[in-house]
Structures are given as C-alpha cells and as structure tokens.
Design an enzyme around this catalytic site. Structure first.
Site, PDB file in Angstrom:
ATOM      1  CB  VAL A  15      -0.964  -0.028   1.205  1.00 27.77           C
ATOM      2  CG1 VAL A  15      -1.646   1.319   1.382  1.00 27.77           C
ATOM      3  CG2 VAL A  15      -2.012  -1.118   0.981  1.00 27.77           C
ATOM      4  CG  ASP A  16       2.453   2.679  -3.380  1.00 26.30           C
ATOM      5  OD1 ASP A  16       3.080   1.799  -2.748  1.00 26.30           O
ATOM      6  OD2 ASP A  16       2.465   2.782  -4.620  1.00 26.30           O
ATOM      7  N   GLY A  42       3.242  -1.457  -4.957  1.00 23.24           N
ATOM      8  CA  GLY A  42       4.106  -2.640  -4.935  1.00 23.24           C
ATOM      9  C   GLY A  42       4.460  -2.927  -6.387  1.00 23.24           C
ATOM     10  CE  LYS A  43      10.558  -1.161  -6.802  1.00 23.99           C
ATOM     11  NZ  LYS A  43      10.189   0.199  -7.247  1.00 23.99           N
ATOM     12  CB  THR A 223      13.521   1.869 -18.200  1.00 16.39           C
ATOM     13  OG1 THR A 223      13.815   1.644 -16.820  1.00 16.39           O
ATOM     14  CG2 THR A 223      12.801   0.641 -18.748  1.00 16.39           C
ATOM     15  N   GLY A 228      14.097   7.478 -22.920  1.00 11.90           N
ATOM     16  CA  GLY A 228      13.641   6.278 -23.618  1.00 11.90           C
ATOM     17  C   GLY A 228      14.204   5.013 -23.005  1.00 11.90           C
ATOM     18  CG  ASP A 255       6.332  -0.792 -11.003  1.00 14.19           C
ATOM     19  OD1 ASP A 255       7.405  -1.414 -11.118  1.00 14.19           O
ATOM     20  OD2 ASP A 255       5.984  -0.209  -9.960  1.00 14.19           O
ATOM     21  N   GLY A 290      -0.216   9.068  -8.467  1.00 20.46           N
ATOM     22  CA  GLY A 290      -0.462   7.709  -8.008  1.00 20.46           C
ATOM     23  C   GLY A 290       0.285   6.700  -8.864  1.00 20.46           C
TER      24      GLY A 290
END
Ligand code: RIB
Length: 317
Positions: A15-16, A42-43, A223, A228, A255, A290
């Site tokens: 939970v973020d 969560g990744k 990444t 890019g 993600d 978010g």
C-alpha cells in the site's frame, strides 16, 4: 495482438502512502506537505495491473498481511479482473507498505517496508506450479526474497516459460542465476547495482548493457526515463526513443513499462514495437498522480499510440 495472453506475476503487493511536498525535512525538522494520497502499489502488483489494463489475463502470486490492507489488496486485484487465488494472507505479519515522497518536479523517493512480501517462499511457487507452467510470461521483481526469485527463474527455464526480471530495488545479484531470465529490465540506478559501474548518461548505459550481455544475460533493457530505453542482446544495442511528456508524478512508470511490455510481447508484437509501446504506456502514467491509479486503459493507450508513434521515430510496422 494475440487475444488475452496469460501472464503470471510472482512478486510484491504494497500500500503506497504518497506525500507531495516541495521540500524534504532535515533531521529533527518538521515541515508541511502539500497533499497526500493512499493507493495500491508494490512493483509486482503494479506490473500485474498494467499488464491487465493492456489486455492480458493476469494471475498474481503474492503474500499480504493480516491487517486492514491485506483483504483490501486482494479486493483491488479482483476489481481489475486479476486472478488473486494465489494471493495469501499471512497471519501475524503486516502488509507491505511504501511511504513515498514526490517533489515539485514529479520525482519520487520511496521507502519499502516488505512485511508479508518477505514471506513469499519457493513453496508458494511450487503451490502455483500448474498456473506458472501455463503462462506466456512470468514477471518478477526484488521486493520478495531473492531465493524465491532465483527459484522461479530456474523453474521457468526448466519448463520453457519466458520470464522478465525487473531487478528492483537495485542490489548486487548472482549473475548466473539472473541469466536464467529472458529479459532483465533495470532502470539506471538498478543497472548500476547490477553492472557495478556508473550509469549517468546514454553512453554509460550502453557500456553497462554491453557488459551485462557479455556476462551472460540474454536480453537487457535499461529504462532511461525521459531518454527512452536501450535494448541489448548478442546482436548489439538499440536505442528506442522516448515520448515527450510533462510529468506530474513518475512513481510506478517503470512498472507501467514492464507490465505493458510483458503484454505487448506475449501478444505477439515485434520487440522494437513492444518497447516503443511500453515507452508510451509508461510516459502516459506520469501525467497523473499515483501508481496504479495513473495507468491508462487500453483504449486510451491505443488512441495516443495512433497519434504519436510516428513522431517518436519509433521503429514500428
Ligand atoms: O515502483 C513503484 C512502487 O515501488 C511503489 O508502488 C511502491 O510500493 C514500491 O514498491
């Protein structure tokens, strides 16, 4: 694209707790933040949601705590149509949480408290083996125990299932174990940790990707945020250009890239196009706040893709 490829994510759910702030307090100092958001993250969970929104059938293998957040996390998966039959509530442990601070430029700083994610063990992978064997891609990150990550990579290789490893949070790893992955996808700091060399610009990223391939990794995609992505394999290194955006919150963009890439690749997209698409999917996620909340549905993505693919000079059909 192939109808509904099946992707299994073996990974974390958090939970973020995101605070938007113009400054970071010094030790002993109290300051005011601008805004606060509570959301699912969560990744692993983020990558599962991105793949699902892009059109894949997705199953999640994870552990959550027996607190308020655990059942809510399972309901969140279900609300997206993600199979959460292998998301287990672990007695006596907290759910994973991530206090996140986002500054005025949209950059984030993240602390992860792993909680129940740390209890995801090889026995959970064995319990999900029928599911895993049917997957077109298995997607992994490093917010669960390393032994589970290595075990799953070995399992997938033994059963001929393709894998993506996102080596995040960055740390030194056992490269022969990592070499079981079909794709290893770090960002710049994670590539530094993996390659043991600085990655501060495109040239250093090229050198690091080259070294990792020479050390036995099959395909490496670094990444690079606003620059890019680089894709490296035995045939050489290719730069896939970015899509220009004005970000408000970059949390979860990596993600978004990985989840969407898993879907595009397993849906049959040629690799260069899949990476260009994932670049755009990630860029669009930075336009609102978010993590999962900022991931766009497929229709919105396809409309943007139709408008922007030529402008980016992407190597697409
Ligand atoms: O990559 C972003 C994610 O990292 C957040 O959702 C947070 O939970 C941490 O896992």
């Amino acid at each position: 694209m192939k109808q509904r490829p099946h992707i299994v994510v073996v990974g974390s759910a958090n939970v973020d707790l995101t605070t938007f702030t113009d400054d970071i307090p010094r030790p002993g100092e109290t300051i005011f933040g601008r805004e606060f958001h509570l959301g699912f993250g969560g990744k692993g969970a983020n990558q599962a949601v991105a793949a699902r929104l892009c059109g894949a059938e997705v199953s999640m293998v994870a552990r959550v705590g027996d607190d308020l957040f655990g059942p809510a996390t399972i309901r969140n998966f279900t609300s997206f149509g993600i199979d959460a039959g292998r998301v287990l509530i672990t007695p006596g442990v907290s759910s994973g949480v991530a206090p996140i601070f986002v500054d005025s430029s949209g950059q984030n700083r993240i602390w992860v408290v792993k909680g129940a994610n740390d209890r995801l063990l090889p026995s959970d992978v064995d319990a999900a083996s029928a599911l895993l064997r049917r997957a077109e891609f298995i997607v992994l990150q490093l917010e669960v125990p390393l032994e589970t990550v290595y075990y799953t990579l070995r399992f997938a290789r033994a059963h001929g299932v393709r894998t993506i490893l996102n080596p995040a949070p960055g740390q030194a790893l056992d490269l022969p174990e990592v070499a079981n992955a079909d794709y290893v996808i770090p960002n710049e700091t994670e590539a530094e940790a993996l390659g043991g060399m600085p990655v501060r610009n495109l040239e250093e990223a090229r050198a690091c990707a080259r070294r990792l391939v020479e050390q036995g990794l099959r395909r490496v995609i670094i990444t690079l945020g606003a620059n890019g992505a680089l894709c490296a394999g035995p045939e050489g290194i290719r730069h896939v250009p970015p899509f220009a955006v004005d970000p408000v919150d970059t949390t979860g963009a990596g993600d978004a890239f990985i989840g969407s890439l898993a879907c595009f690749l397993s849906g049959g997209c040629e690799e260069s196009e899949a990476i260009a698409r994932a670049n755009l999917y990630a860029a669009l996620s930075t336009l609102s706040v978010g993590t999962q909340k900022s991931f766009v549905p497929l229709e919105r993505f396809e409309a943007e893709w139709a408008l922007r693919k030529q402008a980016a000079g992407a190597m697409v059909r």
